[in-house]
Scaffold this motif. Structure first.
Motif, PDB file in Angstrom:
ATOM      1  N   ASP A 168       5.645  -7.760   0.487  1.00  0.00           N
ATOM      2  CA  ASP A 168       5.119  -7.131   1.697  1.00  0.00           C
ATOM      3  C   ASP A 168       4.702  -8.168   2.667  1.00  0.00           C
ATOM      4  O   ASP A 168       4.550  -9.406   2.457  1.00  0.00           O
ATOM      5  N   THR A 205      -1.121   8.887   2.345  1.00  0.00           N
ATOM      6  CA  THR A 205      -1.126   7.594   2.192  1.00  0.00           C
ATOM      7  C   THR A 205      -2.318   6.947   3.084  1.00  0.00           C
ATOM      8  O   THR A 205      -2.535   7.823   3.885  1.00  0.00           O
ATOM      9  N   GLY A 216       7.336  14.824   3.967  1.00  0.00           N
ATOM     10  CA  GLY A 216       6.916  15.531   5.076  1.00  0.00           C
ATOM     11  C   GLY A 216       5.745  14.788   5.585  1.00  0.00           C
ATOM     12  O   GLY A 216       5.732  13.541   6.020  1.00  0.00           O
ATOM     13  N   ARG A 260       0.899  -1.168   0.066  1.00  0.00           N
ATOM     14  CA  ARG A 260      -0.033  -0.122  -0.075  1.00  0.00           C
ATOM     15  C   ARG A 260       0.887   1.183   0.070  1.00  0.00           C
ATOM     16  O   ARG A 260       1.918   1.150   0.094  1.00  0.00           O
ATOM     17  N   ASP A 306       8.362 -11.227   5.805  1.00  0.00           N
ATOM     18  CA  ASP A 306       8.607 -10.332   7.009  1.00  0.00           C
ATOM     19  C   ASP A 306      10.219  -9.989   6.640  1.00  0.00           C
ATOM     20  O   ASP A 306      11.203 -11.063   6.869  1.00  0.00           O
ATOM     21  N   LEU A 307      10.571  -8.880   6.247  1.00  0.00           N
ATOM     22  CA  LEU A 307      11.915  -8.505   5.949  1.00  0.00           C
ATOM     23  C   LEU A 307      12.772  -8.267   7.134  1.00  0.00           C
ATOM     24  O   LEU A 307      14.178  -7.947   6.963  1.00  0.00           O
ATOM     25  N   HIS A 312      11.590  -2.986  12.570  1.00  0.00           N
ATOM     26  CA  HIS A 312      10.831  -2.733  11.125  1.00  0.00           C
ATOM     27  C   HIS A 312      11.165  -1.276  10.418  1.00  0.00           C
ATOM     28  O   HIS A 312      10.478  -0.920   9.302  1.00  0.00           O
ATOM     29  N   LYS A 314      14.496   6.859  12.155  1.00  0.00           N
ATOM     30  CA  LYS A 314      14.665   7.786  10.736  1.00  0.00           C
ATOM     31  C   LYS A 314      16.181   8.267  10.697  1.00  0.00           C
ATOM     32  O   LYS A 314      16.472   8.667   9.754  1.00  0.00           O
ATOM     33  N   TYR A 364      10.194   6.613  16.412  1.00  0.00           N
ATOM     34  CA  TYR A 364      10.175   6.334  14.850  1.00  0.00           C
ATOM     35  C   TYR A 364      11.473   7.550  14.540  1.00  0.00           C
ATOM     36  O   TYR A 364      12.114   7.416  13.517  1.00  0.00           O
ATOM     37  N   MET A 373       2.969   4.600  -0.278  1.00  0.00           N
ATOM     38  CA  MET A 373       3.829   5.240  -1.500  1.00  0.00           C
ATOM     39  C   MET A 373       4.669   4.123  -2.500  1.00  0.00           C
ATOM     40  O   MET A 373       4.648   4.316  -3.512  1.00  0.00           O
ATOM     41  N   ASN A 399      11.193   1.003   1.501  1.00  0.00           N
ATOM     42  CA  ASN A 399      10.030   1.718   1.941  1.00  0.00           C
ATOM     43  C   ASN A 399       9.300   1.150   3.198  1.00  0.00           C
ATOM     44  O   ASN A 399       8.781   1.775   3.955  1.00  0.00           O
ATOM     45  N   MET A 428      13.654   5.465   2.233  1.00  0.00           N
ATOM     46  CA  MET A 428      12.603   6.532   2.541  1.00  0.00           C
ATOM     47  C   MET A 428      13.049   7.011   4.220  1.00  0.00           C
ATOM     48  O   MET A 428      12.785   6.203   5.232  1.00  0.00           O
ATOM     49  N   VAL A 463       2.221  12.723   4.104  1.00  0.00           N
ATOM     50  CA  VAL A 463       2.116  12.224   2.898  1.00  0.00           C
ATOM     51  C   VAL A 463       0.414  11.515   2.972  1.00  0.00           C
ATOM     52  O   VAL A 463       0.316  10.844   4.073  1.00  0.00           O
ATOM     53  N   GLN A 510       7.082  -0.461   9.959  1.00  0.00           N
ATOM     54  CA  GLN A 510       6.121  -0.470  10.954  1.00  0.00           C
ATOM     55  C   GLN A 510       6.506   0.255  12.087  1.00  0.00           C
ATOM     56  O   GLN A 510       7.813   0.275  12.516  1.00  0.00           O
TER      57      GLN A 510
END
Ligand SMILES: NC(=O)c1ccc[n+]([C@@H]2O[C@H](COP(=O)([O-])OP(=O)(O)OC[C@H]3O[C@@H](n4cnc5c(N)ncnc54)[C@H](O)[C@@H]3O)[C@@H](O)[C@H]2O)c1
Length: 304
Positions: A38, A199, A195, A17, A65-66, A115, A168, A164, A19, A92, A142, A197, A95
């Motif tokens: 995904d 989604t 910024g 889903r 599951d990456l 994640h 990042k 988060y 981006m 991308n 991202m 988005v 979680q």
């Protein structure tokens, strides 16, 4: 212009889903062979069908599951089996858990780090041998304005957002380190920092037009609206394509001017009005002689 990714193989993570779905559609429309994946198998299948229905070339490995290293490794083996190699990795998938530090458990913190940060270490690590084999390539991460807006505005500084933001910030630091490390292999590494988005994830948090959160966001921007997923896909396309062959180590903010305005948004009319008398007084400033300014200021270096 079309065909900007003709002949390239792009692995995109988190295509279920948001981006990444948009990036998959855009890359495929520009001629790339896309490999998606995904943890949400049903959503990933929907994207796969959507891309194919639009005439794009795409395969997908899901559910996956990456955060599991073996799975991350398998993703790139799968891509190479399907399309003969890998040229582009678009990181991308994500979680996270939100909460004030005293309410967060270690498991909440760990889930966010796993994640949002560690997962990308794994995908990137297992992509690199494939990119080396092609003589180079492009890796896109991202990021987020949350990771860099350390001293300004709500992004990254909301009390509930700190795990988060920390993850990042780690991504943005990793991008610079990897740009240096991988340059000899002609692998370019860049970040996109969105910024806010529109989604499904974003909208669930930001609320509808006119909601208090949306107003705070709009007031913090020079272009006072949410970004569309397409805005991010356009930036990803540039960084993935040969149009950016001289660009590496960049954090490309697609943020409606949030960072440029320090999170303060458009200059307010009342602020301009407050400055108006001073601006009328100093109509022309000669920066070589500074006579226009000095003449109207007290001597002696006073700051008052
Ligand atoms: N939406 C925003 O406003 C915004 C702003 C700044 C940055 N970002 C970043 O952009 C990226 C995409 O955001 P989005 O809004 O499209 O998010 P999203 O939640 O809609 O999409 C993320 C996808 O990743 C998948 N995923 C999660 N964990 C996974 C795992 N372990 N293995 C495989 N897949 C997994 C999810 O199922 C989901 O489909 C994220 O990295 C996010 O942090 C988003």
């Amino acid at each position: 212009m079309s065909g900007r990714l003709e002949g390239k193989v792009a692995v995109i993570t988190g295509t279920g889903r948001g981006m990444a779905r948009q990036v998959a559609l855009r890359f495929a429309a520009e001629g790339a062979s896309v490999v998606g994946c995904d943890i949400d198998g049903e959503a990933a299948e929907e994207t796969l069908q959507e891309v194919r229905a639009a005439g794009g070339r795409m395969e997908s490995l899901h559910p996956i599951d990456l955060t599991d290293e073996e799975s991350a490794h398998r993703l790139f083996e799968f891509a190479a089996e399907q399309y003969g190699g890998v040229d582009i990795l678009d990181n991308n998938a994500m979680q996270h858990r939100m909460g004030a530090i005293e309410d967060l458990s270690l498991a909440d913190w760990q889930l966010t780090m796993d994640h949002t940060l560690t997962l990308h270490f794994l995908t990137t690590k297992h992509a690199i041998p494939h990119l080396r084999a092609r003589g180079g390539g492009s890796i896109i991460f991202m990021g987020s304005i949350s990771g860099s807006a350390v001293g300004s505005g709500y992004a990254g500084n909301l009390p509930i957002n700190q795990p988060y933001s920390v993850a990042k910030a780690g991504i943005l630091r990793l991008v610079v380190a990897l740009a240096n490390e991988l340059a000899p292999a002609r692998i370019r590494v860049n970040a996109i920092s969105p910024g806010c988005v529109a989604t499904p994830l974003g909208l669930a948090f930001f609320g509808p037009t006119g909601s208090p959160v949306r107003r705070v966001i709009e007031d913090s921007l020079l272009i006072p609206e949410l970004a569309a997923p397409e805005d991010i896909a356009n930036a990803a396309l540039f960084l993935a394509s040969d149009e950016s062959t001289f660009v590496t180590g960049l954090d490309l903010a697609v943020d409606g001017g949030y960072l440029a305005a320090g999170g303060g948004g458009l200059t307010r009319p009342e602020d301009v009005a407050a400055y108006a008398p001073k601006m009328a007084e100093i109509t022309v400033v000669d920066h070589w002689k500074t006579s226009g300014v000095r003449a109207s200021q007290p001597t002696g270096g006073s700051r008052s």
